[in-house]
Design an enzyme around this catalytic site. Structure first.
Site, short mmCIF file in Angstrom:
data_model
loop_
_atom_site.label_atom_id
_atom_site.label_comp_id
_atom_site.label_asym_id
_atom_site.label_seq_id
_atom_site.Cartn_x
_atom_site.Cartn_y
_atom_site.Cartn_z
N CYS A 83 24.96 -56.48 14.43
CA CYS A 83 25.34 -56.11 13.06
C CYS A 83 25.86 -54.68 12.95
O CYS A 83 26.40 -54.30 11.91
CB CYS A 83 24.15 -56.30 12.12
SG CYS A 83 23.58 -58.00 12.04
N CYS A 216 18.29 -61.15 0.36
CA CYS A 216 18.80 -61.38 1.72
C CYS A 216 20.31 -61.35 1.71
O CYS A 216 20.95 -61.92 0.82
CB CYS A 216 18.32 -62.73 2.23
SG CYS A 216 16.53 -62.98 2.24
N SER A 217 20.90 -60.73 2.72
CA SER A 217 22.37 -60.70 2.80
C SER A 217 22.88 -62.06 3.24
O SER A 217 22.27 -62.76 4.04
CB SER A 217 22.82 -59.62 3.80
OG SER A 217 22.31 -59.89 5.09
N HIS A 347 28.14 -59.65 4.24
CA HIS A 347 27.85 -59.10 5.56
C HIS A 347 28.60 -59.85 6.66
O HIS A 347 28.00 -60.58 7.45
CB HIS A 347 26.34 -59.15 5.81
CG HIS A 347 25.88 -58.54 7.09
ND1 HIS A 347 26.58 -57.55 7.74
CD2 HIS A 347 24.76 -58.77 7.85
CE1 HIS A 347 25.93 -57.21 8.84
NE2 HIS A 347 24.83 -57.93 8.93
#
Length: 398
Positions: A83, A216-217, A347
């Site tokens: 990430c 939460c992404s 994301h």
């Protein structure tokens, strides 16, 4: 590093739900990279090297994407750091410039993902061959392994530990989601632009307690880009009015501290985030008190709270009170994730770190429209990848 490096152009696509359109990743890079070049007022032929970040596509996808901008034959590097991939591409661009190798480098990041939770199913808890096996091993030894998505499990268990240790409440965790969803309403690039009440965030579907869906992404499709240039290039091309200096930047990876405690709080990256931040403060001569606006890696609400502590915004255990008191939104000491953050902006792994850079450049130029942080002159970006890498970047406008 002996030379200054400046971001002179940024661009990004709107982040979108995966599998909702027919655009390929190279189409997104053409849009984001083209926007960054246009923002800088330069042609692709002036770019000397191109680091490209992504996680979900095949080898040399970076070349396929960059070819949409031109076929100049310059080196293209494929970057994968989980990430933290986008910020890693930016860091390579900055090193090429600050180290005197190049005068103009284009950092690209993109992702075309699939729907569903990041990391897939728990596969019975067998991560023995995974790059993050040590991290999940810490979690399994203390909390076991359940059927919920593994990334949500390890961060959810970090939240449980933080609650047990410091008295952090579900309401404080949910306030992160409330804040970031509220911020995203003003961001035309955000995947989600809906505002929610505290009760709506708390009552949303539980992913792994105490984390609900709105904390939460999501997985996302998108791309982002930044042009990084030397001081000489800035002066020769008259880019001083648009240039934002990368005042300091540091990457840290896991150390013994990440695993020795047996705590998910450490396994998900608090020690390496803290180490990278300290190096950036030392390199720049600035502290967190000098920062106006922050884009940080809120993959889950708990990670935003942990990052407050890693960056020195509060003492250990004080992050729940910090967000509840309004210190990290408009009118507070800092504005954190004015873009909506990962939770609401989205994301797409390879693009995230560069999208953070784009948002901060717009903020420091005063170009962020109705999400503008008044008087912002110093911005900080934090991008983290489990397994692990933490990149902290300090941007400054003179």
């Amino acid at each position: 590093m002996t030379r200054k490096a400046f971001v002179v152009g940024v661009g990004m696509t709107k982040f979108e739900k995966p599998e909702t359109g027919d655009r390929q990743y190279w189409d997104m890079v053409r849009e984001a990279g083209g926007a960054a070049l246009h923002d800088a007022g330069i042609a692709y032929g002036q770019v000397e090297q191109v680091p490209v970040g992504y996680c979900y596509q095949a080898s040399t996808a970076g070349q396929r994407a960059a070819y949409e901008l031109g076929l100049s034959g310059v080196p293209v590097y494929n970057v994968n750091n989980n990430c933290a991939t986008g910020a890693t591409a930016l860091m390579l661009a900055r090193q090429f410039v600050a180290g005197g190798v190049n005068d103009c480098v284009l950092a690209l990041g993109f992702e075309k993902m699939t729907r569903g939770p990041l990391g897939g199913s728990a596969s019975g808890g067998d991560f023995s061959t995974s790059p993050v096996s040590r991290h999940y091993g810490v979690m399994a030894a203390r909390h076991g392994f359940e059927k919920s998505p593994p990334t949500a499990q390890i961060f959810g268990n970090a939240a449980r530990e933080h609650m047990e240790r410091h008295g952090t409440t579900p309401e404080q965790l949910a306030t992160v989601g409330v804040k970031n969803h509220r911020h995203s309403v003003r961001n035309p690039y955000a995947q989600f632009r809906d505002e929610y009440t505290l009760d709506e965030v708390l009552d949303a579907r539980t992913i792994h307690a105490p984390l609900t869906k709105l904390q939460c992404s999501p997985t996302s499709d998108g791309a982002a880009a930044a042009v990084v240039a030397s001081e000489r290039f800035v002066e020769e091309h008259g880019l001083g009015e648009r240039a934002v200096e990368i005042a300091a930047q540091a990457m840290a990876t896991d150390t013994e501290e990440s695993f020795a405690s047996g705590s998910c709080v450490d396994a998900v990256g608090l020690p390496m985030s803290r180490a990278a931040a300290r190096r950036v403060y030392a390199e720049s001569g600035l502290g967190i008190e000098d920062v106006d606006v922050i884009e940080l890696h809120d993959c889950f609400s708990i990670n935003e709270l942990l990052t407050y502590e890693a960056l020195g915004m509060c003492a250990e255990g004080g992050s729940g009170e910090l967000v509840a008191d309004g210190a990290t939104t408009y009118g507070g000491q800092w504005v954190v994730n004015p873009s909506g953050g990962l939770i609401s902006k989205g994301h797409p792994l390879g693009a995230t770190g560069l999208a953070q850079c784009a948002e901060l450049v717009w903020q420091l130029r005063g170009e962020a429209a109705d999400r503008q942080v008044p008087g912002a002159r110093v911005g900080l970006a934090h991008n983290i990848g489990l397994g692990g890498a933490a990149v902290v970047t300090l941007l400054r406008r003179g």
